[in-house]
Design a protein around this motif. Structure first.
Motif, PDB file in Angstrom:
ATOM      1  N   GLY A 221      35.806 -11.160   0.265  1.00 21.08           N
ATOM      2  CA  GLY A 221      35.747 -11.853  -1.011  1.00 21.08           C
ATOM      3  C   GLY A 221      35.928 -13.354  -0.858  1.00 21.08           C
ATOM      4  N   ASP A 225      42.720 -11.996  -2.357  1.00 25.21           N
ATOM      5  CA  ASP A 225      43.006 -10.794  -3.143  1.00 25.21           C
ATOM      6  C   ASP A 225      41.742 -10.135  -3.705  1.00 25.21           C
ATOM      7  N   THR A 226      40.575 -10.543  -3.234  1.00 29.22           N
ATOM      8  CA  THR A 226      39.327  -9.942  -3.710  1.00 29.22           C
ATOM      9  C   THR A 226      38.429  -9.557  -2.524  1.00 29.22           C
ATOM     10  N   TYR A 228      34.269  -7.361  -1.923  1.00 31.28           N
ATOM     11  CA  TYR A 228      33.080  -6.876  -2.623  1.00 31.28           C
ATOM     12  C   TYR A 228      32.638  -5.518  -2.088  1.00 31.28           C
ATOM     13  N   GLU A 247      32.689  -6.948  -7.568  1.00 35.58           N
ATOM     14  CA  GLU A 247      33.943  -7.520  -7.087  1.00 35.58           C
ATOM     15  C   GLU A 247      35.084  -6.524  -7.285  1.00 35.58           C
ATOM     16  N   ARG A 249      39.279  -5.821  -7.162  1.00 37.46           N
ATOM     17  CA  ARG A 249      40.605  -6.437  -7.256  1.00 37.46           C
ATOM     18  C   ARG A 249      41.689  -5.345  -7.320  1.00 37.46           C
ATOM     19  N   THR A 279      33.471  -6.867 -12.246  1.00 34.47           N
ATOM     20  CA  THR A 279      34.731  -6.709 -11.522  1.00 34.47           C
ATOM     21  C   THR A 279      35.347  -5.349 -11.852  1.00 34.47           C
ATOM     22  N   ASP A 281      38.972  -3.072 -11.377  1.00 31.68           N
ATOM     23  CA  ASP A 281      40.379  -2.959 -10.990  1.00 31.68           C
ATOM     24  C   ASP A 281      40.523  -1.646 -10.226  1.00 31.68           C
TER      25      ASP A 281
END
Length: 303
Positions: A221, A225-226, A228, A247, A249, A279, A281
């Motif tokens: 990423g 903290d990210t 793909y 993305e 997270r 994104t 979670d």
């Protein structure tokens, strides 16, 4: 004897074998990648399989025919002989009947007679070349370099596209609007990456609060903290591959190029329709085996 250097047999250039040998190598590489193997899926879409097999067989047959014809021509090319007095002359095996016909003039095309030993007169070598269809100045030696791609595919098959290609794109590919069906009820909904991205743009209400499961390979990423989740889709071959990416997270990133299944919830946000990168979670990450066809974007349960 006049002391003139003994003539040597005029060889056919090795480069004349280049084309038929290259055809055989290329055909063999295609057959190696398609018959009893899934290697071709690293480079082209699955629907091209029958065309690749047919092309491979045709190339091998054409190459073998060309090689056989060239070998036959080499066996018929002139050879050096000497007569009773020790004088050399070029003899064409296709003209063996000349030995039974005393009136045959060896001086024309074989360099024997007219007081010339071994065809030493000016232009005689050229005449022999024309008489036998040889062109000694056009041996395309560089053509052998074209064998490198075929040999590479035969012995060192390059891998499918992966994180390097996905990272270079920088953003997700555009996803066309589609008439999405209503999602079935259930604790987790498996979804192809392209469908998930499309719904995040054109059907966001259908994704709100829903736990989904996605499948793809990992790239780094833009922040610690990210990371793909990616899939590459091809229209015809790897050269036109486009990147689908989401993305991630909330979970530590697995190693780059690792294939994983991710369970999580879409983070509600406006997603651009031009270069969409929604994104998620993350709730769980599970490493899985690489799929047979790395360019076929299907839900996790279909792999």
């Amino acid at each position: 004897m006049s002391g003139r250097p003994t003539p040597t047999r005029p060889p056919r250039p090795l480069g004349e074998l280049a084309l038929p040998v290259l055809l055989v190598l290329t055909g063999a590489a295609l057959l190696r990648a398609t018959v009893g193997s899934d290697l071709y899926l690293r480079y082209v879409k699955e629907g091209l399989w029958p065309y690749l097999v047919a092309s491979g067989v045709l190339l091998v047959l054409l190459g073998l025919a060309g090689t056989g014809a060239e070998v036959a021509r080499r066996l018929r090319q002139p050879v050096l002989r000497r007569d009773a007095s020790g004088r050399g002359y070029w003899h064409d095996p296709s003209d063996d009947h000349a030995e039974t016909h005393p009136g045959h003039d060896h001086g024309r095309g074989h360099g024997h007679g007219n007081g010339q030993e071994d065809g030493g007169g000016p232009g005689q070598e050229e005449t022999r070349g024309e008489a036998h269809g040889h062109d000694h100045g056009r041996a395309p030696r560089v053509a052998w370099l074209l064998a490198v791609p075929a040999l590479t595919l035969l012995f060192v098959a390059p891998p499918a596209l992966g994180s390097f290609t996905a990272s270079r794109d920088g953003a997700g590919a555009r996803v066309e609007r589609s008439a999405y069906e209503e999602l079935a009820d259930g604790p987790t909904t498996p979804m192809a990456l392209e469908e998930f991205i499309g719904r995040s743009v054109y059907d966001p209400m259908g994704l709100r609060g829903r736990k989904i499961r996605l499948f793809g390979f990992v790239t780094a990423g833009e922040s610690p903290d990210t990371w793909y989740l990616n899939r590459l889709k091809v229209g015809c071959c790897a050269g036109d591959a486009r990147t689908l990416r989401v993305e991630m997270r909330g979970a530590r990133a697995p190693g780059v190029d690792t294939w994983v299944e991710v369970t999580g919830v879409w983070r509600v946000a406006d997603v651009s329709s031009d270069r969409p990168v929604p994104t998620v979670d993350v709730g769980a990450v599970e490493p899985v085996a690489k799929p047979r066809n790395p360019y076929q974007d299907v839900p996790p349960s279909g792999e």
